[in-house]
Design a protein around this motif. Structure first.
Motif, PDB file in Angstrom:
ATOM      1  N   GLN A  45      43.626  52.814  52.675  1.00 38.69           N
ATOM      2  CA  GLN A  45      44.577  52.409  51.640  1.00 38.69           C
ATOM      3  C   GLN A  45      43.967  51.274  50.805  1.00 38.69           C
ATOM      4  N   GLU A  59      42.237  49.224  53.659  1.00 41.20           N
ATOM      5  CA  GLU A  59      42.552  49.161  55.086  1.00 41.20           C
ATOM      6  C   GLU A  59      42.363  50.548  55.685  1.00 41.20           C
ATOM      7  N   VAL A  62      44.304  55.028  61.156  1.00 35.52           N
ATOM      8  CA  VAL A  62      43.938  56.220  61.926  1.00 35.52           C
ATOM      9  C   VAL A  62      45.054  57.265  61.867  1.00 35.52           C
ATOM     10  N   ARG A  63      44.668  58.519  61.845  1.00 34.60           N
ATOM     11  CA  ARG A  63      45.604  59.646  61.859  1.00 34.60           C
ATOM     12  C   ARG A  63      45.236  60.634  62.955  1.00 34.60           C
ATOM     13  N   ILE A  94      36.999  54.297  65.745  1.00 36.37           N
ATOM     14  CA  ILE A  94      37.607  53.865  64.483  1.00 36.37           C
ATOM     15  C   ILE A  94      36.715  52.834  63.779  1.00 36.37           C
ATOM     16  N   ASN A 118      42.257  47.613  61.990  1.00 33.91           N
ATOM     17  CA  ASN A 118      43.251  47.101  62.942  1.00 33.91           C
ATOM     18  C   ASN A 118      42.677  47.091  64.350  1.00 33.91           C
ATOM     19  N   SER A 120      43.443  46.414  68.542  1.00 32.97           N
ATOM     20  CA  SER A 120      44.461  46.259  69.574  1.00 32.97           C
ATOM     21  C   SER A 120      44.021  45.169  70.543  1.00 32.97           C
ATOM     22  N   ASP A 179      47.866  40.410  60.795  1.00 29.62           N
ATOM     23  CA  ASP A 179      48.674  41.512  60.274  1.00 29.62           C
ATOM     24  C   ASP A 179      50.156  41.264  60.574  1.00 29.62           C
ATOM     25  N   ASP A 180      51.027  41.827  59.761  1.00 32.49           N
ATOM     26  CA  ASP A 180      52.478  41.755  59.989  1.00 32.49           C
ATOM     27  C   ASP A 180      52.924  40.315  60.195  1.00 32.49           C
ATOM     28  N   ARG A 203      55.614  44.058  55.240  1.00 30.35           N
ATOM     29  CA  ARG A 203      56.425  44.842  54.303  1.00 30.35           C
ATOM     30  C   ARG A 203      57.905  44.471  54.335  1.00 30.35           C
ATOM     31  N   GLU A 239      56.036  48.629  46.773  1.00 28.53           N
ATOM     32  CA  GLU A 239      56.454  49.931  46.247  1.00 28.53           C
ATOM     33  C   GLU A 239      56.992  49.829  44.819  1.00 28.53           C
ATOM     34  N   PHE A 258      52.318  51.549  48.274  1.00 31.65           N
ATOM     35  CA  PHE A 258      52.430  52.867  47.639  1.00 31.65           C
ATOM     36  C   PHE A 258      52.433  52.764  46.113  1.00 31.65           C
TER      37      PHE A 258
HETATM   38  P1  C2E Z   1      49.803  48.221  59.706  1.00 36.48           P
HETATM   39  O1  C2E Z   1      48.430  47.862  60.162  1.00 36.48           O
HETATM   40  O2  C2E Z   1      50.703  47.117  59.326  1.00 36.48           O
HETATM   41  O3  C2E Z   1      49.567  49.246  58.516  1.00 36.48           O
HETATM   42  C1  C2E Z   1      50.380  49.334  57.382  1.00 36.48           C
HETATM   43  C2  C2E Z   1      51.316  50.505  57.484  1.00 36.48           C
HETATM   44  O4  C2E Z   1      52.194  50.489  56.362  1.00 36.48           O
HETATM   45  C3  C2E Z   1      50.624  51.859  57.441  1.00 36.48           C
HETATM   46  O5  C2E Z   1      51.386  52.758  58.249  1.00 36.48           O
HETATM   47  C4  C2E Z   1      50.742  52.235  55.962  1.00 36.48           C
HETATM   48  O6  C2E Z   1      50.647  53.624  55.724  1.00 36.48           O
HETATM   49  C5  C2E Z   1      52.120  51.718  55.662  1.00 36.48           C
HETATM   50  N1  C2E Z   1      52.315  51.413  54.240  1.00 36.48           N
HETATM   51  C6  C2E Z   1      51.403  50.960  53.363  1.00 36.48           C
HETATM   52  N2  C2E Z   1      51.949  50.764  52.142  1.00 36.48           N
HETATM   53  C7  C2E Z   1      53.251  51.093  52.258  1.00 36.48           C
HETATM   54  C8  C2E Z   1      54.360  51.098  51.323  1.00 36.48           C
HETATM   55  O7  C2E Z   1      54.244  50.747  50.155  1.00 36.48           O
HETATM   56  N3  C2E Z   1      55.564  51.503  51.824  1.00 36.48           N
HETATM   57  C9  C2E Z   1      55.725  51.896  53.114  1.00 36.48           C
HETATM   58  N4  C2E Z   1      56.941  52.288  53.481  1.00 36.48           N
HETATM   59  N5  C2E Z   1      54.698  51.892  54.006  1.00 36.48           N
HETATM   60  C10 C2E Z   1      53.492  51.497  53.593  1.00 36.48           C
HETATM   61  P2  C2E Z   1      50.711  53.711  59.318  1.00 36.48           P
HETATM   62  O8  C2E Z   1      49.430  54.227  58.777  1.00 36.48           O
HETATM   63  O9  C2E Z   1      51.753  54.663  59.776  1.00 36.48           O
HETATM   64  O10 C2E Z   1      50.341  52.728  60.503  1.00 36.48           O
HETATM   65  C11 C2E Z   1      51.335  52.111  61.262  1.00 36.48           C
HETATM   66  C12 C2E Z   1      50.759  51.089  62.194  1.00 36.48           C
HETATM   67  O11 C2E Z   1      49.957  51.712  63.194  1.00 36.48           O
HETATM   68  C13 C2E Z   1      49.832  50.091  61.505  1.00 36.48           C
HETATM   69  O12 C2E Z   1      50.555  49.083  60.849  1.00 36.48           O
HETATM   70  C14 C2E Z   1      49.052  49.582  62.697  1.00 36.48           C
HETATM   71  O13 C2E Z   1      49.799  48.616  63.403  1.00 36.48           O
HETATM   72  C15 C2E Z   1      48.920  50.834  63.544  1.00 36.48           C
HETATM   73  N6  C2E Z   1      47.606  51.437  63.257  1.00 36.48           N
HETATM   74  C16 C2E Z   1      47.254  52.287  62.259  1.00 36.48           C
HETATM   75  N7  C2E Z   1      45.942  52.569  62.307  1.00 36.48           N
HETATM   76  C17 C2E Z   1      45.437  51.870  63.362  1.00 36.48           C
HETATM   77  C18 C2E Z   1      44.118  51.732  63.943  1.00 36.48           C
HETATM   78  O14 C2E Z   1      43.125  52.268  63.448  1.00 36.48           O
HETATM   79  N8  C2E Z   1      44.009  50.934  65.057  1.00 36.48           N
HETATM   80  C19 C2E Z   1      45.097  50.280  65.585  1.00 36.48           C
HETATM   81  N9  C2E Z   1      44.887  49.518  66.675  1.00 36.48           N
HETATM   82  N10 C2E Z   1      46.323  50.379  65.067  1.00 36.48           N
HETATM   83  C20 C2E Z   1      46.493  51.159  63.963  1.00 36.48           C
END
Ligand code: C2E
Ligand code: MG
Ligand code: MG
Ligand code: MG
Length: 291
Positions: A45, A59, A62-63, A94, A118, A120, A179-180, A203, A239, A258
Motif C-alpha cells: 500500500q 507498507e 501479507v495475503r 515476508i 509488520n 510480530s 503501528d496502531d 485509522r 478515505e 484508500f
Molecule cells: P496494519 O499493519 O495496521 O495494516 C493496515 C490495515 O489497514 C491493512 O489491513 C490495510 O489494508 C488497511 N487499510 C489501509 N488503508 C485503509 C483505509 O483507507 N480504510 C480501511 N478501512 N482500511 C485500510 P490488512 O491488510 O487486512 O491487515 C490487517 C492487519 O494484519 C495489519 O494491520 C497487521 O496488523 C496485520 N498484518 C498484515 N500483514 C502482516 C504481515 O506481513 N505481518 C504481520 N505480522 N502482520 C501483518
C-alpha cells in the motif's frame, strides 16, 4: 442420570466453542502448507509524503489465498500463525520477499522506495532475531534505510528486552515505526526507551477527525507530541478528502489509505506509479485551491 444431563445453554456454549476451535485447527493445519504451496503473497500500500507529493514508501501486507476457502484476512490468520509458531518461517518469508521487491522496483527504474514490514512479537523475541534481519538485508542487498520495521504497543510487555533488540536493529540502519499508535492500552513511557523513528496514527482516530472532537483532539495531541519528540507521523486509513485536508493543514508527514490507493500487487504498483503521482497531485492541488 440427573448428573449426566448438561443444561441446554451450556451445551450450546460448548458446541459453539468447539466449532470455533475446530475451524481454527483446520486453518492452522492448512497454514502449515501455505508457504510451500505458494498460497501466500504480499500486497503493497503506497504512502504519500505530504511535503513533496511523492510516494516514497509502501507498507507490505501479507495475503493468503486458500485453495478452498478463498481469501483469508491477515486479521484472521496472523494470530493463528503467532500462536502456532508458524509466524517464524512466514515472517522470515515476508521480510525477504518485501526486501527483494524493493530491489526489483529499483531494477525496473523506479525511484528509491522504502518498505514498511509488520513484525510480530514472536519474531522479534526469537533467538537471533537481529541476525536474521541482518542476513535478509545482506542476502537481498537492500540498503537498511529502505527498510522500516513496524512494531505495536503490545510489544511493550518486556521493555528491557525489547529496548535491547530495537537498539541493535537501529544499529543496522533500519528505522522503527509504532503501528496502531494509541490503541494499545500501554503507558507511553516506552517512548523514552525505544529508539523509535515514526508513529502510525491508527485509522480509528483518523476516521472521525471531522465529526468527533475527541478524535480530533487525540490526532492533534499525537501530532504535537511527535513533533516535540522529533518523530515522523504516518496517518493510516485515510478515505476522505476532508481527512487529508485536515492532516495537510496540521503538517502531518505522510498518509496511507484508500483515498490514495488500496494495497496492490507489486506489478500494479509499478505500472500505476506515474498515475498514482498524478492522482496525488490532483488531490493535493484541489485541497490548496479550496483554501
Ligand atoms: P496494519 O499493519 O495496521 O495494516 C493496515 C490495515 O489497514 C491493512 O489491513 C490495510 O489494508 C488497511 N487499510 C489501509 N488503508 C485503509 C483505509 O483507507 N480504510 C480501511 N478501512 N482500511 C485500510 P490488512 O491488510 O487486512 O491487515 C490487517 C492487519 O494484519 C495489519 O494491520 C497487521 O496488523 C496485520 N498484518 C498484515 N500483514 C502482516 C504481515 O506481513 N505481518 C504481520 N505480522 N502482520 C501483518
Ligand atoms: Mg502495519
Ligand atoms: Mg496500523
Ligand atoms: Mg494492526
Amino acid at each position: 442420570h440427573e448428573a449426566q444431563k448438561t443444561p441446554t445453554r451450556l451445551r450450546f456454549y460448548e458446541s459453539s466453542i468447539s466449532k470455533e476451535t475446530t475451524e481454527r485447527l483446520l486453518l492452522e493445519n492448512d497454514l502449515h502448507d501455505a508457504l510451500a504451496n505458494q498460497e501466500l503473497f504480499l500486497e503493497y500500500q503506497p504512502q504519500l509524503d505530504l511535503r513533496t507529493g511523492q510516494i516514497k514508501s509502501v507498507e507490505a501486507l501479507v495475503r493468503w489465498q486458500h485453495p478452498k476457502k478463498g481469501w483469508i484476512s491477515p486479521g484472521v490468520f496472523i494470530p493463528i500463525a503467532e500462536e502456532s509458531g508458524l509466524i517464524i518461517p512466514i515472517g522470515q518469508w515476508i521480510l525477504e520477499t518485501a526486501c527483494q521487491q524493493v530491489k526489483r522496483w529499483e531494477a525496473a527504474g523506479l525511484p528509491p522506495i522504502k518498505v514498511a514490514v509488520n513484525l510480530s512479537l514472536g519474531q522479534l523475541f526469537q533467538q537471533n532475531s537481529v541476525e536474521i534481519i541482518q542476513n535478509v538485508l545482506e542476502k537481498t542487498q537492500l540498503k537498511p534505510k529502505y527498510l522500516q520495521l513496524e512494531i505495536t504497543e503490545s510489544m511493550t510487555i518486556n521493555i528491557d528486552h525489547m529496548t535491547t533488540i530495537l537498539h541493535k536493529l537501529k544499529a543496522l540502519g533500519v528505522t522503527i515505526a509504532v503501528d496502531d499508535f494509541g490503541t494499545g492500552y500501554s503507558s507511553l513511557s516506552y517512548l523514552k526507551d525505544f529508539p523509535i523513528d515514526c508513529l502510525k496514527i491508527d485509522r480509528s482516530f483518523v476516521q472521525k477527525i471531522q465529526s468527533n472532537s475527541t478524535d480530533k483532539a487525540l490526532v492533534d495531541m499525537i501530532l504535537s507530541m511527535a513533533k516535540h519528540l522529533q518523530l515522523k507521523v504516518v496517518a493510516e486509513g485515510i478515505e476522505e478528502i476532508e481527512q487529508l485536508s485536515y492532516l495537510v493543514a496540521s503538517q502531518c508527514d505522510t498518509i496511507q489509505g484508500f483515498l490514495l490507493s488500496k494495497p496492490v500487487s507489486p506489478r500494479t504498483f509499478q505500472e500505476n506509479y506515474v498515475t498514482l503521482h498524478n492522482d496525488a497531485k490532483y488531490i493535493l492541488d484541489s485541497i490548496s485551491a479550496s483554501k
